[in-house]
Design a protein around this motif. Structure first.
Motif, PDB file in Angstrom:
ATOM      1  N   UNK A 128       0.527  -1.131   0.039  1.00  0.00           N
ATOM      2  CA  UNK A 128      -0.365  -0.146  -0.201  1.00  0.00           C
ATOM      3  C   UNK A 128       0.938   1.280  -0.252  1.00  0.00           C
ATOM      4  N   UNK A 129       2.068   0.955   0.009  1.00  0.00           N
ATOM      5  CA  UNK A 129       2.839   2.370  -0.107  1.00  0.00           C
ATOM      6  C   UNK A 129       3.812   2.014  -1.411  1.00  0.00           C
ATOM      7  N   UNK A 130       3.833   1.591  -1.997  1.00  0.00           N
ATOM      8  CA  UNK A 130       3.903   1.247  -3.009  1.00  0.00           C
ATOM      9  C   UNK A 130       5.307   1.028  -3.638  1.00  0.00           C
ATOM     10  N   UNK A 131       5.607   0.682  -2.494  1.00  0.00           N
ATOM     11  CA  UNK A 131       7.073  -0.453  -2.411  1.00  0.00           C
ATOM     12  C   UNK A 131       7.244  -1.163  -3.721  1.00  0.00           C
ATOM     13  N   UNK A 132       8.405  -1.002  -4.117  1.00  0.00           N
ATOM     14  CA  UNK A 132       8.565  -2.457  -5.115  1.00  0.00           C
ATOM     15  C   UNK A 132       9.635  -3.141  -4.742  1.00  0.00           C
ATOM     16  N   UNK A 133      10.695  -2.372  -3.306  1.00  0.00           N
ATOM     17  CA  UNK A 133      11.657  -3.679  -2.073  1.00  0.00           C
ATOM     18  C   UNK A 133      11.197  -3.711  -1.090  1.00  0.00           C
ATOM     19  N   UNK A 134      11.230  -4.741  -0.833  1.00  0.00           N
ATOM     20  CA  UNK A 134      10.861  -5.168   1.310  1.00  0.00           C
ATOM     21  C   UNK A 134      11.745  -4.334   1.716  1.00  0.00           C
ATOM     22  N   UNK A 135      10.735  -3.511   2.456  1.00  0.00           N
ATOM     23  CA  UNK A 135      11.113  -2.220   3.558  1.00  0.00           C
ATOM     24  C   UNK A 135      11.790  -2.855   4.956  1.00  0.00           C
ATOM     25  N   UNK A 136      12.512  -2.774   6.037  1.00  0.00           N
ATOM     26  CA  UNK A 136      13.434  -3.412   6.692  1.00  0.00           C
ATOM     27  C   UNK A 136      12.147  -2.594   7.659  1.00  0.00           C
ATOM     28  N   UNK A 137      11.478  -4.041   8.842  1.00  0.00           N
ATOM     29  CA  UNK A 137      10.539  -3.641   9.356  1.00  0.00           C
ATOM     30  C   UNK A 137      10.901  -3.908  10.668  1.00  0.00           C
ATOM     31  N   UNK A 138      11.161  -2.662  11.917  1.00  0.00           N
ATOM     32  CA  UNK A 138      11.651  -2.952  13.141  1.00  0.00           C
ATOM     33  C   UNK A 138      10.908  -2.218  14.420  1.00  0.00           C
ATOM     34  N   UNK A 139      10.026  -3.161  14.933  1.00  0.00           N
ATOM     35  CA  UNK A 139       8.782  -2.943  15.728  1.00  0.00           C
ATOM     36  C   UNK A 139       9.821  -3.923  17.298  1.00  0.00           C
TER      37      UNK A 139
END
Length: 312
Positions: free
Chosen positions: A190-201
């Motif tokens: 939904x952000x329109x990213x083609x590269x998987x983001x690194x998500x640190x919760x």
């Protein structure tokens, strides 16, 4: 409709369900359908309620949410799913009204709406306008850090921090270190990213609220992607949005700390662009209530859009 719409909150004893129920109490424009305590887990009675209501709000674990949708045989029943079961599924409208100009109308007309996740709400709100404007490339290596109140972990975390063993609960904990958090595909799509983001919760030792940040190096972005350009893009995108505001540049520059609890109890989302031109660095920030704009507040906002369409 000849009668006020009938709304059934399936799973109204969980953290999100309780808050939705509380927000809807006393409203004259709808009726709340509730099941007695003894019948809440009865599959027959739940199926009856799901097929009797006008709009069902599902506050359930993913597997149970899928089962609930499968149990709906009445084609007139509309659904808001607060779980993560359908957030990347075709045929479901993503319930972030501010995502783009036509999204509120899509939600208002939808039969199936999937409520955004708490963390994705902040990440998508920051990234999608910038990606669409060409200020952040879709294949940019995005790293997202977020700290939520422990209620974001559901009953288990609430019990750990508020139950008899609460003195043993950590003050702060980073999790999802395998980088497989279920919100990551939702953010990317939904952000329109083609590269998987690194998500640190992470969870903090406070009940609710979120601070989410995304750091950017301007030298890695297109030349026109200055701090001012990023800020102006967000301001244009959210102009007129009742529940989203962007910090003015002077305020963002003067802000030295962000309080994750600052917007608790509201359905508001506050975005910031904190730029350091000397170092060529920008920090994007989002502050909101994980149980407000990140869950129950968003569900009620989507419900109101759907009720407006139904009653028109």
């Amino acid at each position: 409709m000849s009668h006020p719409p009938l709304v059934f909150v399936d799973g109204d004893q969980g953290t999100t369900g309780l808050q939705i129920h509380s927000r809807l109490q006393g409203r004259a424009d709808l009726q709340l359908l509730t099941l007695p305590d003894a019948e809440r887990k009865n599959p027959v009675r739940r199926a009856e309620a799901l097929n009797q209501c006008d709009i069902a709000i599902l506050c359930l674990p993913d597997a149970a949410a899928r089962e609930a949708v499968a149990a709906i045989a009445n084609p007139a029943v509309r659904v808001i799913d607060a779980s993560s079961a359908h957030r990347t599924e075709p045929g479901w409208v993503y319930g972030l009204p501010e995502m783009e100009a036509a999204q509120s109308a899509r939600i208002a007309a939808a039969r199936r709406v999937t409520n955004p996740g708490c963390y994705p709400t902040g990440a998508i709100a920051l990234l999608r306008p910038l990606v669409q404007a060409g200020l952040v490339p879709p294949d940019h290596g995005v790293v997202i850090h977020a700290v939520s109140g422990y209620s974001g972990g559901g009953r288990a975390q609430v019990q750990a921090h508020e139950g008899p063993q609460s003195t043993l609960a950590p003050a702060f904990q980073v999790y999802g270190l395998a980088l497989e958090h279920k919100h990551t595909p939702e953010i990317a799509l939904h952000a329109g990213l083609s590269e998987r983001p690194v998500f640190v919760p992470a969870y903090g030792a406070f009940r609710q609220g979120i601070v989410l940040t995304i750091a950017l190096l301007l030298r890695q972005l297109p030349r026109h992607a200055t701090g001012a350009a990023l800020h102006d893009c967000l301001v244009r995108h959210y102009a007129g949005a009742a529940h989203v505001d962007v910090m003015p540049p002077a305020e963002a520059e003067a802000t030295e700390r962000l309080d994750p609890q600052a917007l608790n109890g509201t359905n508001q989302l506050r975005l910031g662009v904190h730029a350091n031109a000397r170092h060529g660095q920008v920090l994007l920030s989002a502050v909101f209530d994980n149980l407000g704009k990140g869950a129950s507040g968003a569900a009620v906002q989507n419900l109101d859009l759907m009720l407006g369409a139904a009653c028109a």
